[in-house]
Design a protein around this motif. Sequence first.
Motif, PDB file in Angstrom:
ATOM      1  N   LEU A  29       0.824  -1.210   0.000  1.00  0.00           N
ATOM      2  CA  LEU A  29       0.000   0.000   0.000  1.00  0.00           C
ATOM      3  C   LEU A  29       0.860   1.263   0.000  1.00  0.00           C
ATOM      4  N   LYS A  30       2.077   1.129   0.533  1.00  0.00           N
ATOM      5  CA  LYS A  30       3.023   2.260   0.554  1.00  0.00           C
ATOM      6  C   LYS A  30       3.991   2.213  -0.622  1.00  0.00           C
ATOM      7  N   GLY A  31       3.749   1.256  -1.524  1.00  0.00           N
ATOM      8  CA  GLY A  31       4.622   1.131  -2.682  1.00  0.00           C
ATOM      9  C   GLY A  31       5.954   0.477  -2.370  1.00  0.00           C
ATOM     10  N   ILE A  32       6.004  -0.320  -1.283  1.00  0.00           N
ATOM     11  CA  ILE A  32       7.249  -0.945  -0.849  1.00  0.00           C
ATOM     12  C   ILE A  32       7.057  -2.450  -0.746  1.00  0.00           C
ATOM     13  N   ASP A  33       8.044  -3.197  -1.220  1.00  0.00           N
ATOM     14  CA  ASP A  33       8.074  -4.635  -0.973  1.00  0.00           C
ATOM     15  C   ASP A  33       8.892  -4.822   0.298  1.00  0.00           C
ATOM     16  N   ILE A  34       8.230  -5.063   1.401  1.00  0.00           N
ATOM     17  CA  ILE A  34       8.891  -5.110   2.698  1.00  0.00           C
ATOM     18  C   ILE A  34       9.954  -6.199   2.755  1.00  0.00           C
ATOM     19  N   ARG A  35       9.862  -7.170   1.865  1.00  0.00           N
ATOM     20  CA  ARG A  35      10.856  -8.253   1.835  1.00  0.00           C
ATOM     21  C   ARG A  35      12.213  -7.769   1.341  1.00  0.00           C
ATOM     22  N   GLN A  36      12.231  -6.578   0.746  1.00  0.00           N
ATOM     23  CA  GLN A  36      13.478  -6.017   0.215  1.00  0.00           C
ATOM     24  C   GLN A  36      14.084  -4.977   1.150  1.00  0.00           C
ATOM     25  N   HIS A  37      13.516  -4.833   2.330  1.00  0.00           N
ATOM     26  CA  HIS A  37      13.990  -3.802   3.254  1.00  0.00           C
ATOM     27  C   HIS A  37      14.132  -4.372   4.670  1.00  0.00           C
ATOM     28  N   GLY A  38      14.966  -3.712   5.460  1.00  0.00           N
ATOM     29  CA  GLY A  38      15.150  -4.131   6.849  1.00  0.00           C
ATOM     30  C   GLY A  38      15.683  -5.552   6.921  1.00  0.00           C
ATOM     31  N   SER A  39      15.004  -6.369   7.726  1.00  0.00           N
ATOM     32  CA  SER A  39      15.408  -7.768   7.874  1.00  0.00           C
ATOM     33  C   SER A  39      14.866  -8.643   6.747  1.00  0.00           C
ATOM     34  N   GLY A  40      13.971  -8.084   5.926  1.00  0.00           N
ATOM     35  CA  GLY A  40      13.358  -8.859   4.853  1.00  0.00           C
ATOM     36  C   GLY A  40      12.184  -9.694   5.310  1.00  0.00           C
ATOM     37  N   ASN A  41      11.822  -9.555   6.585  1.00  0.00           N
ATOM     38  CA  ASN A  41      10.726 -10.336   7.157  1.00  0.00           C
ATOM     39  C   ASN A  41       9.405  -9.602   6.949  1.00  0.00           C
ATOM     40  N   ILE A  42       8.307 -10.350   6.822  1.00  0.00           N
ATOM     41  CA  ILE A  42       6.998  -9.718   6.605  1.00  0.00           C
ATOM     42  C   ILE A  42       6.242  -9.485   7.910  1.00  0.00           C
ATOM     43  N   GLY A  43       6.874  -9.790   9.039  1.00  0.00           N
ATOM     44  CA  GLY A  43       6.203  -9.655  10.327  1.00  0.00           C
ATOM     45  C   GLY A  43       6.138  -8.231  10.841  1.00  0.00           C
ATOM     46  N   ALA A  44       5.517  -8.083  12.014  1.00  0.00           N
ATOM     47  CA  ALA A  44       5.257  -6.761  12.580  1.00  0.00           C
ATOM     48  C   ALA A  44       6.529  -6.017  12.939  1.00  0.00           C
ATOM     49  N   THR A  45       7.550  -6.723  13.444  1.00  0.00           N
ATOM     50  CA  THR A  45       8.789  -6.046  13.844  1.00  0.00           C
ATOM     51  C   THR A  45       9.423  -5.322  12.673  1.00  0.00           C
ATOM     52  N   ASN A  46       9.533  -6.012  11.536  1.00  0.00           N
ATOM     53  CA  ASN A  46      10.123  -5.372  10.361  1.00  0.00           C
ATOM     54  C   ASN A  46       9.185  -4.319   9.787  1.00  0.00           C
ATOM     55  N   ALA A  47       7.875  -4.523   9.923  1.00  0.00           N
ATOM     56  CA  ALA A  47       6.920  -3.514   9.453  1.00  0.00           C
ATOM     57  C   ALA A  47       7.092  -2.217  10.231  1.00  0.00           C
ATOM     58  N   ILE A  48       7.309  -2.334  11.542  1.00  0.00           N
ATOM     59  CA  ILE A  48       7.546  -1.132  12.358  1.00  0.00           C
ATOM     60  C   ILE A  48       8.855  -0.471  11.945  1.00  0.00           C
ATOM     61  N   VAL A  50      10.462  -0.639   9.025  1.00  0.00           N
ATOM     62  CA  VAL A  50      10.482  -0.112   7.660  1.00  0.00           C
ATOM     63  C   VAL A  50       9.366   0.904   7.409  1.00  0.00           C
ATOM     64  N   LEU A  51       8.161   0.618   7.920  1.00  0.00           N
ATOM     65  CA  LEU A  51       6.995   1.440   7.602  1.00  0.00           C
ATOM     66  C   LEU A  51       6.621   2.417   8.700  1.00  0.00           C
ATOM     67  N   GLY A  52       7.202   2.255   9.899  1.00  0.00           N
ATOM     68  CA  GLY A  52       6.883   3.146  11.005  1.00  0.00           C
ATOM     69  C   GLY A  52       5.831   2.552  11.924  1.00  0.00           C
ATOM     70  N   LYS A  53       5.757   3.098  13.143  1.00  0.00           N
ATOM     71  CA  LYS A  53       4.835   2.568  14.143  1.00  0.00           C
ATOM     72  C   LYS A  53       3.372   2.730  13.728  1.00  0.00           C
ATOM     73  N   GLY A  54       3.056   3.799  13.000  1.00  0.00           N
ATOM     74  CA  GLY A  54       1.680   4.046  12.602  1.00  0.00           C
ATOM     75  C   GLY A  54       1.112   2.933  11.743  1.00  0.00           C
ATOM     76  N   ILE A  55       1.958   2.237  11.019  1.00  0.00           N
ATOM     77  CA  ILE A  55       1.528   1.110  10.194  1.00  0.00           C
ATOM     78  C   ILE A  55       1.928  -0.210  10.860  1.00  0.00           C
ATOM     79  N   GLY A  56       3.098  -0.247  11.450  1.00  0.00           N
ATOM     80  CA  GLY A  56       3.610  -1.481  12.036  1.00  0.00           C
ATOM     81  C   GLY A  56       2.783  -2.004  13.191  1.00  0.00           C
ATOM     82  N   ILE A  57       2.300  -1.101  14.051  1.00  0.00           N
ATOM     83  CA  ILE A  57       1.497  -1.535  15.196  1.00  0.00           C
ATOM     84  C   ILE A  57       0.166  -2.144  14.740  1.00  0.00           C
ATOM     85  N   PRO A  58      -0.573  -1.520  13.797  1.00  0.00           N
ATOM     86  CA  PRO A  58      -1.774  -2.191  13.271  1.00  0.00           C
ATOM     87  C   PRO A  58      -1.466  -3.538  12.631  1.00  0.00           C
TER      88      PRO A  58
END
Length: 216
Positions: A29-48, A50-58
């Motif tokens: 939704l943010k135009g990012i493949d989260i698997r290509q950033h941070g740890s490459g994991n799709i879980g909440a920790t990497n979402a926070i 890479v995408l910030g708490k506003g998206i990672g916490i939900p």
Amino acid sequence: MTTTTATLLSIACGYLCGSVPFGYLAGRLKGIDIRQHGSGNIGATNAIRVLGKGIGIPVFMLDVFKGWLPVWLAAGWIAHTGTDVEVVTIGKVLTGFAAVLGHMFTFWLGFKGGKGIATTCGVLAGISLAGMIGGWIGFLTFLFAFRYVSLGSLAAAVGVPSAMAIQMYREGRWDFVMLGFGIVVMILAFVRHRSNIQRLIAGTESKAFTKKKPQS
């Protein structure tokens, strides 16, 4: 509906619910493949991360919810067949395990997924309050003591079956199906955190609560 049919449907529902990759979808939704950033994991920790708490916490909350929902549905479906409480418990455990596997090995992403900690938390909310509390105690204690999310997650994995065993010992009633679930999930957590364990040993694992230095 027979008990067997209800149980099989519950297990299928568990896997399908668990397989929804909320972290990946949030990144898209943010135009990012989260698997290509941070740890490459799709879980909440990497979402926070890479995408910030506003998206990672939900994302974390949704990952918890997708573990709890199928267990809750399974309890109703299987109990509605008029079977014994023990059979309902087994059905809930199998459904919860399927949800965790769905998160770890989602067919949407080529059977690759997250590490299952948040989803396991949701499952435990539906089958074992003691296990959930034990997991949270382990996670928060090690997270704030050492500031490693991965180490906190591993401590949580150990805390789940430990708390279950303590409760069963105090009550004088051993539920080996429930305890077996806790032990298997603990083993899976360690397997899924192999790379984190290697970085912890090497001293290269990223710490939580650490502000990034501004680039010059």
